[in-house]
Design a protein around this motif. Structure first.
Motif, PDB file in Angstrom:
ATOM      1  N   GLN A 231     -26.840  -3.987  81.124  1.00 41.69           N
ATOM      2  CA  GLN A 231     -26.050  -3.909  82.312  1.00 41.69           C
ATOM      3  C   GLN A 231     -26.490  -2.652  83.176  1.00 41.69           C
ATOM      4  O   GLN A 231     -26.309  -1.687  82.652  1.00 41.69           O
ATOM      5  N   ASN A 233     -25.165  -0.228  85.341  1.00 46.74           N
ATOM      6  CA  ASN A 233     -23.693   0.314  85.861  1.00 46.74           C
ATOM      7  C   ASN A 233     -23.898   1.817  86.426  1.00 46.74           C
ATOM      8  O   ASN A 233     -25.015   2.431  86.518  1.00 46.74           O
ATOM      9  N   ALA A 251     -27.356 -12.572  92.449  1.00 52.11           N
ATOM     10  CA  ALA A 251     -26.898 -11.603  91.655  1.00 52.11           C
ATOM     11  C   ALA A 251     -25.204 -12.069  91.034  1.00 52.11           C
ATOM     12  O   ALA A 251     -24.759 -12.725  91.542  1.00 52.11           O
ATOM     13  N   ARG A 252     -25.183 -11.863  89.632  1.00 53.29           N
ATOM     14  CA  ARG A 252     -24.056 -12.291  88.937  1.00 53.29           C
ATOM     15  C   ARG A 252     -23.300 -10.691  88.809  1.00 53.29           C
ATOM     16  O   ARG A 252     -23.272 -10.164  87.983  1.00 53.29           O
ATOM     17  N   ARG A 253     -22.417 -10.321  89.795  1.00 52.98           N
ATOM     18  CA  ARG A 253     -21.751  -9.117  89.671  1.00 52.98           C
ATOM     19  C   ARG A 253     -20.794  -9.219  88.465  1.00 52.98           C
ATOM     20  O   ARG A 253     -20.129 -10.294  88.203  1.00 52.98           O
ATOM     21  N   THR A 258     -22.927  -4.255  87.915  1.00 51.41           N
ATOM     22  CA  THR A 258     -21.682  -3.952  88.417  1.00 51.41           C
ATOM     23  C   THR A 258     -21.644  -3.824  89.919  1.00 51.41           C
ATOM     24  O   THR A 258     -22.532  -3.558  90.691  1.00 51.41           O
ATOM     25  N   ALA A 259     -20.409  -4.342  90.346  1.00 50.16           N
ATOM     26  CA  ALA A 259     -20.086  -4.506  91.932  1.00 50.16           C
ATOM     27  C   ALA A 259     -20.283  -3.099  92.444  1.00 50.16           C
ATOM     28  O   ALA A 259     -20.947  -2.973  93.502  1.00 50.16           O
ATOM     29  N   ILE A 262     -24.365  -2.600  92.963  1.00 49.74           N
ATOM     30  CA  ILE A 262     -24.961  -3.315  93.931  1.00 49.74           C
ATOM     31  C   ILE A 262     -24.408  -3.168  95.138  1.00 49.74           C
ATOM     32  O   ILE A 262     -25.035  -3.569  96.182  1.00 49.74           O
ATOM     33  N   ASP A 263     -23.158  -3.054  95.474  1.00 50.48           N
ATOM     34  CA  ASP A 263     -22.575  -2.784  96.772  1.00 50.48           C
ATOM     35  C   ASP A 263     -22.438  -1.360  97.058  1.00 50.48           C
ATOM     36  O   ASP A 263     -21.838  -1.213  98.193  1.00 50.48           O
ATOM     37  N   SER A 267     -27.679   1.114  97.032  1.00 47.54           N
ATOM     38  CA  SER A 267     -28.368  -0.437  96.975  1.00 47.54           C
ATOM     39  C   SER A 267     -29.034  -0.468  98.208  1.00 47.54           C
ATOM     40  O   SER A 267     -28.788  -0.340  99.181  1.00 47.54           O
TER      41      SER A 267
END
Length: 291
Positions: A231, A233, A251-253, A258-259, A262-263, A267
């Protein structure tokens, strides 16, 4: 002169740079004016359909979205007959297919240029968008340090081929059984490791993809177990060199990333997604003989 674009390995460094240059230009003219582009989808996609349709329109053409059930390729009609049918009406054929051989057979059957929108082995349009994004973020591809974390899939292959041709350094961290064959990695100059921390050390770009792609649902449990230690992170990103984060999406947060990553502020996924349109436009202009 029209040209196929099925994989990045078929291009030399000068051709890759030419496509990237075309992708940044607003003066490409209208090489598809009054012409159609057949967009054949065996696999659905939000980014691919939207980016391709808009790129065709920007080049003056008319995109025609064709779903697999409308054609029955390989069942109702042969691949060659489908390709000839498309060529009767369209100046360009693009396919998002399950099996790369379908694209090879289309390209062999007709003189109309054929573009790979994704196959099981390659994703050249994503690779082009990735290369353009890295170039924009870092100012150059030469010497760029890129880390790819996870399954060495079609996205990773096209990224690796582009990096190898344009002088970027790519490291891939994958669990056993999920990396590239050793001979392929050696040929591309990829450094492979089982340790994500080793892969991201000194990297300016950290990239990942979903653990379970479309059509791999029966492998989901095994893939999630094998890839859980990979992962991306905050702790892993902190081991890189003030890195930007990339993801081809969707994507699969909470799974591969991890959110907060990516956010987060580093990013660049939305620039990367927008570049799918720009590089599709550049690729098709190049295929139609643009310079």
């Amino acid at each position: 002169m029209s040209r196929d674009l099925l994989t990045l390995r078929d291009l030399d460094a000068a051709q890759l740079r030419e496509i990237l240059d075309l992708s940044t230009r607003a003066d490409l003219g209208r090489p598809l004016a009054g012409k159609g582009a057949a967009l054949f989808f065996q696999k659905p996609s939000a980014r691919t359909r939207n980016s391709m349709e808009m790129a065709v329109v920007q080049l003056g053409g008319h995109p025609v979205y064709i779903q697999k059930d409308e054609v029955g390729i390989g069942t109702r009609e042969t691949v060659e007959d489908v390709a000839h049918t498309f060529a009767c009406y369209h100046a360009l054929i693009a396919g998002r297919v399950m099996d790369h051989q379908v694209l090879d057979e289309m390209a062999a059957a007709v003189d109309t240029p054929v573009l790979n929108m994704l196959s099981d082995s390659d994703h050249p349009l994503q690779g082009l968008a990735d290369l353009l994004t890295i170039q924009q973020l870092l100012g150059t591809l030469e010497g760029a340090k890129v880390a790819y974390i996870g399954d060495a899939n079609n996205v990773a292959r096209s990224l690796a081929e582009g990096c190898a041709k344009l002088g970027a350094e790519l490291r891939i961290a994958s669990p056993e059984g999920y990396g590239f064959p050793a001979a392929e990695a050696d040929a591309l100059g990829i450094v492979q490791t089982a340790d994500p921390a080793e892969a991201v050390k000194g990297a300016r770009i950290v990239y990942t993809d979903v653990w379970v792609s479309m059509g791999q649902d029966d492998e989901a449990a095994a893939r999630q177990k094998a890839l859980a230690p990979y992962q991306v992170n905050a702790a892993l990103i902190a081991k890189a060199d003030d890195a930007f984060f990339l993801h081809c999406l969707p994507a699969r947060r909470g799974e591969e990333v991890t959110a907060d990553v990516i956010d987060g502020a580093r990013s660049a996924i939305w620039r990367q997604a927008e570049n799918r349109m720009h590089t599709a436009r550049g690729a098709m202009a190049w295929m139609m003989g643009g310079t």
